[in-house]
Design a protein around this motif. Structure first.
Motif, PDB file in Angstrom:
ATOM      1  N   ASN A   1       0.827  -1.264  -0.036  1.00 26.92           N
ATOM      2  CA  ASN A   1      -0.107  -0.092   0.014  1.00 26.92           C
ATOM      3  C   ASN A   1       0.875   1.382  -0.090  1.00 26.92           C
ATOM      4  OD1 ASN A   1      -1.778   2.177   1.493  1.00 26.92           O
ATOM      5  ND2 ASN A   1      -3.222   0.691   0.904  1.00 26.92           N
ATOM      6  N   VAL A   2       0.713   2.186  -1.236  1.00 22.02           N
ATOM      7  CA  VAL A   2       1.527   3.165  -1.148  1.00 22.02           C
ATOM      8  C   VAL A   2       1.446   4.315   0.016  1.00 22.02           C
ATOM      9  CG1 VAL A   2      -0.159   4.510  -2.472  1.00 22.02           C
ATOM     10  CG2 VAL A   2       2.400   4.972  -2.913  1.00 22.02           C
ATOM     11  N   PHE A   3       0.346   4.154   0.563  1.00 19.16           N
ATOM     12  CA  PHE A   3       0.079   5.274   1.450  1.00 19.16           C
ATOM     13  C   PHE A   3       0.842   4.855   2.999  1.00 19.16           C
ATOM     14  CE2 PHE A   3      -3.977   5.541  -0.980  1.00 19.16           C
ATOM     15  CZ  PHE A   3      -4.080   6.675  -1.402  1.00 19.16           C
ATOM     16  N   GLU A   4       0.804   3.545   3.084  1.00 24.45           N
ATOM     17  CA  GLU A   4       1.418   3.163   4.242  1.00 24.45           C
ATOM     18  C   GLU A   4       3.158   2.913   4.276  1.00 24.45           C
ATOM     19  OE1 GLU A   4      -0.070   2.774   7.067  1.00 24.45           O
ATOM     20  OE2 GLU A   4      -1.972   2.956   5.894  1.00 24.45           O
ATOM     21  N   LEU A   5       3.497   2.730   2.911  1.00 26.01           N
ATOM     22  CA  LEU A   5       4.750   2.325   2.938  1.00 26.01           C
ATOM     23  C   LEU A   5       5.652   3.512   2.398  1.00 26.01           C
ATOM     24  CD1 LEU A   5       7.151   0.057   2.772  1.00 26.01           C
ATOM     25  CD2 LEU A   5       6.707   0.062   0.156  1.00 26.01           C
ATOM     26  N   LEU A   6       5.027   4.399   1.638  1.00 21.84           N
ATOM     27  CA  LEU A   6       6.040   5.359   0.887  1.00 21.84           C
ATOM     28  C   LEU A   6       5.523   6.862   1.401  1.00 21.84           C
ATOM     29  CD1 LEU A   6       6.661   4.020  -2.645  1.00 21.84           C
ATOM     30  CD2 LEU A   6       8.308   4.135  -0.724  1.00 21.84           C
ATOM     31  N   LEU A   7       4.288   7.144   1.558  1.00 19.50           N
ATOM     32  CA  LEU A   7       3.663   8.389   1.751  1.00 19.50           C
ATOM     33  C   LEU A   7       4.230   9.042   3.124  1.00 19.50           C
ATOM     34  CD1 LEU A   7       0.210   8.823  -0.122  1.00 19.50           C
ATOM     35  CD2 LEU A   7       2.579   9.577  -0.643  1.00 19.50           C
ATOM     36  N   PHE A   8       4.521  10.284   3.163  1.00 16.71           N
ATOM     37  CA  PHE A   8       4.736  11.045   4.234  1.00 16.71           C
ATOM     38  C   PHE A   8       3.432  11.126   5.369  1.00 16.71           C
ATOM     39  CE2 PHE A   8       6.420  14.469   6.847  1.00 16.71           C
ATOM     40  CZ  PHE A   8       7.832  13.891   7.181  1.00 16.71           C
ATOM     41  N   PRO A   9       3.503  10.702   6.229  1.00 13.12           N
ATOM     42  CA  PRO A   9       2.389  10.655   7.186  1.00 13.12           C
ATOM     43  C   PRO A   9       1.376  11.947   7.016  1.00 13.12           C
ATOM     44  CG  PRO A   9       4.126   9.963   8.405  1.00 13.12           C
ATOM     45  CD  PRO A   9       5.116  10.571   7.109  1.00 13.12           C
ATOM     46  N   GLU A  10       2.180  13.061   6.895  1.00 16.40           N
ATOM     47  CA  GLU A  10       1.260  14.262   6.837  1.00 16.40           C
ATOM     48  C   GLU A  10       0.565  14.481   5.603  1.00 16.40           C
ATOM     49  OE1 GLU A  10       4.200  14.140   8.133  1.00 16.40           O
ATOM     50  OE2 GLU A  10       4.355  15.077  10.088  1.00 16.40           O
ATOM     51  N   ASP A  11       0.827  13.760   4.540  1.00 13.38           N
ATOM     52  CA  ASP A  11       0.433  13.882   3.155  1.00 13.38           C
ATOM     53  C   ASP A  11      -0.684  12.680   3.001  1.00 13.38           C
ATOM     54  OD1 ASP A  11       2.012  15.875   3.033  1.00 13.38           O
ATOM     55  OD2 ASP A  11       3.540  14.753   1.677  1.00 13.38           O
ATOM     56  N   ARG A  12      -0.884  11.656   3.785  1.00  7.23           N
ATOM     57  CA  ARG A  12      -1.730  10.566   3.418  1.00  7.23           C
ATOM     58  C   ARG A  12      -3.095  10.953   3.361  1.00  7.23           C
ATOM     59  NH1 ARG A  12       1.112   6.640   7.930  1.00  7.23           N
ATOM     60  NH2 ARG A  12       3.324   6.399   6.764  1.00  7.23           N
ATOM     61  N   GLN A  13      -3.635  11.732   4.361  1.00  7.88           N
ATOM     62  CA  GLN A  13      -5.253  12.141   4.238  1.00  7.88           C
ATOM     63  C   GLN A  13      -5.473  12.977   2.969  1.00  7.88           C
ATOM     64  OE1 GLN A  13      -6.454  14.526   7.465  1.00  7.88           O
ATOM     65  NE2 GLN A  13      -8.372  14.570   6.873  1.00  7.88           N
TER      66      GLN A  13
END
Length: 863
Positions: free
Chosen positions: A82-94
């Motif tokens: 999952n790209v959101f969990e593996l790579l995206l910066f936490p502040e950018d996920r939403q």
């Protein structure tokens, strides 16, 4: 890949990074992807951007090599993750999930997103996402392209931080800083710049710099911008016009910066300019003081200089009146004249406004609010100040170097105000300058007064000597002296009164009105009743203290008797001086000097009056001394004639008698020839005595000294007087005979004659010895006889011995007489030599001094 997006789709929503690092959405059209499968694969493989495909929940379906490389994970680790969990910066996920929802709804999106790689590095991307749809319009997957913009983002961050640092720096700068464009419009400015311009900081941007220039200087601004286009920095000073119209002097440094902008740094130099102006003003004042400019002009200039230093200042200088109670306004160019008069009416005291209280306390007085301060609790004074718009007053006493109060320096304001440290320094400086100016002015005044006194003394003394040289009548002389005093002091009249100590009454000695000499007014109280002066307190004090008395107001003076007051008022006298006349430190009278309307008597005028009074008394004494000298000269001449007649006639007659007695004895013994010789000698002595008496009357030298020197003349007289008698004479000279003055020779000759005569008349000696001795310091004449002698204690000091003693004293010598009954008499005259430049005469008629002749030897005689 087969496109599932139609060209007819409307503008799609995309995402971008906000300044805080989040993802924001923006709407832009997105083109449909190409259906060519081989081209897509080729692009997928070779692209320098990351390309990946996601399912509905964000799991990675496929990713190209560039994506694998940047993520730090293997392709196996990435596929299905999952790209959101593996790579995206936490502040950018939403925000990324919201973007995915839009894509699921068939919309294409552009955005900014951050990855956190396997090794923890942050990678920034600009991305674009489009949905893949089936022919039936069903969602298949999401196709994403991501471009690595990490370097750009880092550069932007560095630039942002640099801009923030620059803004922080200019914000904390005390100088005004503006960044302007090529048209001279402000694009950036700091808080100090807004304060200098006098506008809110949020309105500073967009303000034309030319608004801060004086109209006549705006063309200079354009010229300076043209110079700066080639680079470099310009530094200059100019007047800055604030929003409210105030003008502030500033120092400017303008530099060309990147982008065609200019940075201007402006420093407010008002304080420096004021300091420079104050220093220049202080120098100007000191030059005025040194060159003798009038005190009023100097102090008015000082007030103007101080007023330029502080806006709204009204400066003034007050001087303490001669009465020691009131203050006189000498300078206050900006104060209302009515207020200056009001200040002069109020006496100094513990509650007398700012200036009156400062002078009374001898310390500064700061009043920030005249309306409420208790020191201004004088209704008329406070209301007058408020009427003229005065609300604050700071006053400092001006003290001399000796601590004496000269006056005050004051600064007024038209609003309530308290001084700061700079104000207090300014007050101290102004006070010091006022003190210097006053002390210099008074020193010059004292010098002028001293010169006036000296000139008056010289003039009076010269006039006194001139008057004495003409030998006028005493009354006329005194009148002329008093007239001189009146002329020098501008008096109505000058009167000399002397005290008759026998009856303690005043005697009018002289009266002068202008050039007229009056006998005196019979209506004057002191003439009508010479003892009435004792009822006058001022005169009693004068005779007691010997000090001058100045009356400034005849009408109200408590030390003037009523009779004298009414008399003076009737004559138009408003004030007068009484100067004691001193002789030997004792008050012998006084000189009264009367005036009409005139300024108060100054100390130097009183000193001049004293000096002139002393000169008048000196002239009076000189006149009296001259009269006494004349009488003494008459008496001296009488004594001289008496001595000379005694020394000539009496001594000659003694010789005649001796010769006649010898002739009588010879005739009794029938020695006619011898008798005739004695008679001849008697006749010769009588003729000589008569000639000497005539010469004495005319004060001529004895005839014997005309022919010979003193020693020879004395021997000749002794021999002629005793010739043919039983008296044996002996003469002895010891040392070298020196030249003596004619007066001394005459005195010694007469002393020798008198000693011989006394011996012949009273002693009946057998021997008479004459000895003249010259030694190194004095000479001595010894006259001895072996006759009867006399008792020294008995009074024998007749005209003969008195004359001998006087003659010895005239020469500065002494006369000693030794005698006893039956033992003869010895007379010794001792005279010290005069100074080297004494008198030297030969056997002639010279009697003038000859320099360097000394006492030359003229021979040695032994008989």
């Amino acid at each position: 890949m087969k496109s599932e997006v139609t060209a007819a789709e409307q503008v799609q929503s995309t995402t971008t990074f906000s300044p805080s690092g989040g993802v924001t959405a923006r709407a832009e059209p997105c083109p449909r992807p190409n259906d060519d499968e081989s081209a897509a694969k080729y692009l997928f493989k070779l692209s320098h951007d990351v390309i990946l495909s996601l399912d509905r929940v964000g799991n990675i379906l496929c990713i190209n090599q560039r994506g694998v490389q940047l993520s730090g994970y293997s392709e196996t680790e990435l596929r299905g993750a999952n790209v959101f969990e593996l790579l995206l910066f936490p502040e950018d996920r939403q925000i990324a999930r919201a973007m995915l929802a839009d894509v699921l709804a068939g919309e294409a999106r552009e955005y900014e997103v951050r990855w956190k790689t396997k090794n923890g590095r942050i990678v920034h991307f600009d991305g674009a996402t489009v949905p893949r749809l089936s022919d039936a319009g069903e969602f298949l997957s999401t196709l994403c392209t991501l471009r690595d913009v990490t370097e750009r983002k880092c550069a932007e961050e560095r630039l942002r931080k640099s801009e923030e640092k620059y803004r922080d720096l200019i914000e904390i700068s005390p100088d005004a800083i503006y960044v302007v464009d090529a048209d001279g419009v402000c694009v950036l400015g700091n808080r100090a710049g807004a304060e200098l311009a006098g506008i809110p900081e949020n309105k500073l941007v967009g303000t034309p710099v030319t608004d801060t220039y004086l109209p006549e200087e705006r063309n200079v601004f354009r010229e300076r911008l043209q110079q700066l286009k080639t680079g470099g920095t310009l530094r200059f000073e100019r007047n800055f016009v604030r929003k409210n119209g105030d003008i502030v002097p500033v120092e400017v440094s303008v530099t060309a910066i990147r982008g065609g902008y200019f940075q201007a740094i402006l420093r407010d130099i008002s304080e420096r300019k004021r300091s420079e102006a104050l220093l220049a003003g202080e120098k100007r004042l000191l030059e005025m003081i040194a060159t003798g400019v009038g005190l009023k002009e100097i102090l008015n200039t000082l007030c103007l200089i101080i007023e330029e230093q502080r806006d709204g200042t009204l400066a003034s200088v007050l001087l303490l009146n001669a009465d020691g109670v009131h203050l006189d306004c000498i300078a206050g160019p900006s104060l209302p004249k009515e207020w200056a008069q009001q200040m002069e009416n109020l006496p100094i005291g513990p509650c007398a406004g700012s200036c009156g209280t400062a002078a009374y306390r001898r310390s500064p007085v700061i009043v920030s609010d005249i309306a409420s301060d208790p020191l201004w609790d004088v209704p008329a004074h406070r209301s007058s100040a408020l009427k003229h718009g005065l609300r604050a007053s700071w006053s400092s006493p001006v003290l001399s170097s000796a601590g004496k109060v000269f006056g005050t320096f004051c600064m007024y304001y038209r609003e309530t105000r308290s001084p700061n440290s700079r104000d207090l320094e300014l007050i101290d400086l102004a006070t010091d300058l006022v003190r210097i100016a006053i002390e210099r002015d008074r020193a010059e005044g004292a010098l002028r007064a001293s010169e006036q006194v000296a000139r008056g003394q010289v003039e009076a003394l010269t006039y006194s000597l001139d008057v004495l040289a003409t030998a006028p009548a005493p009354d006329k002389f005194l009148g002329q002296m008093l007239s001189t005093i009146g002329r020098l002091l501008g008096a109505q009249s000058v009167i000399l009164w002397l005290l008759d100590e026998s009856n303690d009454a005043l005697v009018l000695r002289a009266w002068a009105e202008g050039t007229n000499f009056a006998m005196g007014d019979p209506e004057h109280p002191f003439i009508k009743n010479p003892s009435s002066w004792k009822e006058d307190p001022g005169l009693r004090e004068l005779f007691f203290s010997g000090a001058p008395v100045a009356c400034e107001d005849v009408e109200h003076d408590p030390f003037t008797s009523n009779d004298l007051r009414e008399y003076l008022k009737a004559g138009g006298t408003k004030k007068f001086l009484r100067i004691p006349t001193l002789v030997g430190g004792r008050v012998k009278g006084f000189i009264g000097i009367r005036h009409g309307e005139r300024p108060p008597y100054r100390p130097e005028e009183i000193e001049l009056a004293q000096a002139l009074a002393h000169q008048a008394m000196l002239a009076i004494q000189l006149n009296e001394f001259a009269e006494q000298s004349r009488q003494a000269a008459v008496l001296e001449e009488r004594n001289r004639m008496a001595r000379d007649i005694h020394d000539t006639l009496a001594q000659g007659f003694t010789g005649v008698i001796v010769q006649l007695e010898s002739a009588e004895d010879a005739m009794a013994c029938c020695r006619r020839k011898e008798a005739n010789e004695h008679l001849r000698r008697a006749s010769e002595l009588a003729r000589r005595s008569l000639n000497e008496a005539r010469r004495s009357v005319h004060a001529l030298r004895p005839e014997a000294l005309q022919r010979d020197n003193f020693w020879e003349a004395l021997k000749g007289i002794v021999k002629n007087t005793t010739g043919g008698t039983n008296l044996h004479t002996r003469f002895e000279l010891r040392g070298r005979l020196r030249r003596l003055s004619p007066v001394w020779q005459e005195n010694l000759l007469h002393i020798g004659q008198e000693a011989l005569t006394n011996a012949l008349k009273h002693a009946r000696p057998r021997n008479f010895e004459t000895r003249l001795i010259f030694n190194s310091k004095a000479f001595r004449l010894e006259l001895r006889d072996d006759g009867n002698g006399f008792r020294i204690k008995q009074r024998h000091d007749g005209l003969g011995l008195a004359g001998m003693r006087e003659r010895a004293e005239q020469m500065g010598g002494t006369l000693k007489v030794a005698s006893a009954h039956g033992k003869g008499t010895t007379i010794v005259v001792t005279v010290p030599y005069p100074p080297r430049d004494g008198f030297a005469v030969a056997n002639n008629h010279e009697s003038r001094p000859r320099r360097n002749d000394g006492f030359r030897a003229v021979g040695t005689v032994s008989v």
